[in-house]
Design an enzyme around this catalytic site. Structure first.
Site, PDB file in Angstrom:
ATOM      1  N   GLU A  91      97.556 -24.335  61.929  1.00  0.00           N
ATOM      2  CA  GLU A  91      96.861 -23.932  63.153  1.00  0.00           C
ATOM      3  C   GLU A  91      97.052 -24.905  64.299  1.00  0.00           C
ATOM      4  OE1 GLU A  91      92.682 -22.834  62.642  1.00  0.00           O
ATOM      5  OE2 GLU A  91      93.145 -22.495  60.539  1.00  0.00           O
ATOM      6  N   CYS A 104      95.847 -29.077  70.463  1.00  0.00           N
ATOM      7  CA  CYS A 104      95.478 -29.728  69.202  1.00  0.00           C
ATOM      8  C   CYS A 104      96.477 -29.229  68.168  1.00  0.00           C
ATOM      9  CB  CYS A 104      94.057 -29.313  68.826  1.00  0.00           C
ATOM     10  SG  CYS A 104      93.582 -29.716  67.140  1.00  0.00           S
ATOM     11  N   CYS A 111      95.485 -30.781  53.451  1.00  0.00           N
ATOM     12  CA  CYS A 111      95.118 -32.194  53.593  1.00  0.00           C
ATOM     13  C   CYS A 111      94.568 -32.676  52.259  1.00  0.00           C
ATOM     14  CB  CYS A 111      94.037 -32.318  54.665  1.00  0.00           C
ATOM     15  SG  CYS A 111      93.560 -34.019  55.038  1.00  0.00           S
ATOM     16  N   CYS A 115      87.374 -34.234  52.952  1.00  0.00           N
ATOM     17  CA  CYS A 115      86.096 -34.326  53.671  1.00  0.00           C
ATOM     18  C   CYS A 115      85.241 -33.088  53.394  1.00  0.00           C
ATOM     19  CB  CYS A 115      86.321 -34.490  55.167  1.00  0.00           C
ATOM     20  SG  CYS A 115      87.238 -35.987  55.568  1.00  0.00           S
ATOM     21  N   CYS A 118      85.087 -30.052  55.978  1.00  0.00           N
ATOM     22  CA  CYS A 118      86.346 -29.630  56.617  1.00  0.00           C
ATOM     23  C   CYS A 118      87.038 -28.521  55.839  1.00  0.00           C
ATOM     24  CB  CYS A 118      87.275 -30.829  56.761  1.00  0.00           C
ATOM     25  SG  CYS A 118      88.842 -30.422  57.542  1.00  0.00           S
ATOM     26  N   CYS A 332      87.498 -25.782  63.294  1.00  0.00           N
ATOM     27  CA  CYS A 332      88.521 -26.397  62.460  1.00  0.00           C
ATOM     28  C   CYS A 332      88.919 -25.596  61.221  1.00  0.00           C
ATOM     29  CB  CYS A 332      88.020 -27.767  62.020  1.00  0.00           C
ATOM     30  SG  CYS A 332      87.073 -28.617  63.287  1.00  0.00           S
TER      31      CYS A 332
HETATM   32  N1  SAH Z   1      92.429 -36.090  59.314  1.00  0.00           N
HETATM   33  C1  SAH Z   1      92.165 -36.556  60.645  1.00  0.00           C
HETATM   34  C2  SAH Z   1      92.500 -35.565  61.737  1.00  0.00           C
HETATM   35  C3  SAH Z   1      92.193 -34.120  61.512  1.00  0.00           C
HETATM   36  S1  SAH Z   1      90.493 -33.635  61.555  1.00  0.00           S
HETATM   37  C4  SAH Z   1      90.740 -37.045  60.755  1.00  0.00           C
HETATM   38  O1  SAH Z   1      90.007 -36.970  59.767  1.00  0.00           O
HETATM   39  O2  SAH Z   1      90.357 -37.548  61.797  1.00  0.00           O
HETATM   40  C5  SAH Z   1      90.035 -33.815  63.243  1.00  0.00           C
HETATM   41  C6  SAH Z   1      88.538 -34.056  63.436  1.00  0.00           C
HETATM   42  O3  SAH Z   1      87.793 -32.868  63.153  1.00  0.00           O
HETATM   43  C7  SAH Z   1      87.983 -35.138  62.518  1.00  0.00           C
HETATM   44  O4  SAH Z   1      87.103 -35.972  63.237  1.00  0.00           O
HETATM   45  C8  SAH Z   1      87.266 -34.312  61.496  1.00  0.00           C
HETATM   46  O5  SAH Z   1      86.320 -35.072  60.811  1.00  0.00           O
HETATM   47  C9  SAH Z   1      86.691 -33.202  62.341  1.00  0.00           C
HETATM   48  N2  SAH Z   1      86.237 -32.033  61.613  1.00  0.00           N
HETATM   49  C10 SAH Z   1      86.793 -31.442  60.538  1.00  0.00           C
HETATM   50  N3  SAH Z   1      86.067 -30.371  60.152  1.00  0.00           N
HETATM   51  C11 SAH Z   1      85.039 -30.294  61.010  1.00  0.00           C
HETATM   52  C12 SAH Z   1      83.944 -29.388  61.135  1.00  0.00           C
HETATM   53  N4  SAH Z   1      83.767 -28.376  60.288  1.00  0.00           N
HETATM   54  N5  SAH Z   1      83.079 -29.591  62.156  1.00  0.00           N
HETATM   55  C13 SAH Z   1      83.261 -30.625  63.020  1.00  0.00           C
HETATM   56  N6  SAH Z   1      84.263 -31.498  62.959  1.00  0.00           N
HETATM   57  C14 SAH Z   1      85.136 -31.336  61.947  1.00  0.00           C
END
Ligand code: SAH
Length: 345
Positions: A91, A104, A111, A115, A118, A332
């Site tokens: 995406e 973006c 990944c 997290c 995510c 995301c």
């Molecule tokens: N892996 C990297 C970059 C990709 S995620 C990182 O962790 O920074 C980009 C951002 O989106 C990160 O800050 C991540 O924590 C956030 N993110 C992912 N899923 C999310 C969600 N459901 N709501 C809000 N932020 C989210």
């Protein structure tokens, strides 16, 4: 075979000289690849047929394509699903701002950071994206939208520092004056916090903005949200960010996804302020985007504002990220999941 769009100008020159060509041909080919997003060698009409055939035999020129675009009626943002040459999907998002257009992009298919909030990590890591594939995400968005991009954020699926070489190559290529010529300062690399990668990036001489996904102000809470925190304590990650600032002079951004009842209390805001005290920091508060199958809710508006106020009062620059594309699966990783699970969006 090498992927030709991932080659630096000097590498391309060397390759062409090896093929018996004049060195200046390399600049011509580079422009086709990096300024005009040529999708095949046959498009390079100012090269001789013989040279095009030679290139075809020698290099890959794989193309990604836009599989789906969703356009927000609310804010002009656009969500893209790209189909890569092997059928994998990633995406990207186009976001128009007053200060210029941002895109973006994804750096990996899936990944492996895991997290909890995510969507991109649910199926694990499928593969890395090449530098050429990341370039194509930018070029395809420009082509489809008819808009010029001035900022790039590496915040789509994937952990950029887990695909270090390709990501740095992408940054060098997209900022090359003979290519797309973007400013490195207008690129933000977001990481879940891999200290070795942060320290290595600090030495590249690339003034990109580093964003650290913090999401909690102590190790125990952070570990609950981000498995990577079990490997690297906050002290080590923050110290790497301090070094990044010292070496590059670039103020680090700290991302904090605010989750109702999880990390949105005033005690946590105080703890965050204390943690970042004395740093040249910018905190980005992101109301968490609820993801299907995960139990995270956005904070109350009042709680979010109170959280921000505590940071600002402590002298920390803190902004609330404006959510874009709420009407188009803006959050995301959600477009891809819906597309795969339901066959449509
Ligand atoms: N892996 C990297 C970059 C990709 S995620 C990182 O962790 O920074 C980009 C951002 O989106 C990160 O800050 C991540 O924590 C956030 N993110 C992912 N899923 C999310 C969600 N459901 N709501 C809000 N932020 C989210």
């Amino acid at each position: 075979m090498k992927e030709i769009r991932a080659l630096y100008p000097a590498e391309l020159k060397e390759e062409l000289v090896q093929l018996g060509e004049k060195p200046y041909r390399a600049a011509q080919v580079f422009r086709w690849l990096q300024q005009r997003n040529a999708k095949s060698f046959d498009e390079m009409t100012d090269l001789s047929l013989a040279l095009r055939e030679k290139l075809k035999a020698q290099f890959f020129l794989k193309s990604a394509a836009v599989e789906k675009v969703l356009k927000s009626a609310v804010d002009g943002s656009r969500k893209y699903l790209f189909r890569l040459h092997d059928g994998e999907l990633v995406e990207g998002v186009f976001m128009p701002y007053h200060h210029g257009n941002s895109v973006c992009i994804s750096t990996q298919v899936g990944c492996r950071m895991g997290c909890a909030f995510c969507a991109s990590t649910i199926g694990g890591l499928a593969r890395n994206l090449s530098a050429a594939e990341m370039l194509e995400e930018v070029f395809l968005v420009e082509e489809e939208s008819g808009e010029r991009i001035s900022n790039i954020v590496l915040m789509g699926s994937g952990e950029p520092l887990d695909n270090y070489d390709n990501v740095v190559r992408f940054i060098r290529l997209v900022t090359d004056p003979e290519g797309r010529d973007l400013s490195a300062r207008s690129i933000t690399l977001s990481t879940s916090g891999l200290p070795e990668g942060i320290l290595r990036l600090a030495e590249e001489g690339l003034p990109v903005t580093l964003a650290l996904s913090l999401h909690a102000s102590d190790d125990e809470r952070r570990k609950k949200l981000m498995p990577v925190a079990r490997r690297y304590p906050l002290s080590e990650v923050l110290s790497a960010c301090d070094t990044y600032f010292k070496k590059t002079g670039r103020r680090v951004s700290y991302e904090y996804a605010v989750v109702r009842g999880e990390n949105d209390g005033s005690a946590q805001a105080e703890a965050l302020a204390a943690l970042l005290h004395g740093k040249q920091a910018h905190v980005n508060l992101i109301p968490v985007n609820p993801v299907k199958g995960r139990n995270f809710e956005k904070p109350e508006a009042a709680a979010l504002l109170a959280f921000q106020k505590i940071l600002v009062k402590s002298g920390i620059n803190a902004t609330i990220r404006r959510s874009m594309g709420a009407d188009i699966e803006g959050a995301c990783g959600q477009l891809k999941r819906h597309y795969i699970e339901e066959g449509t969006v």
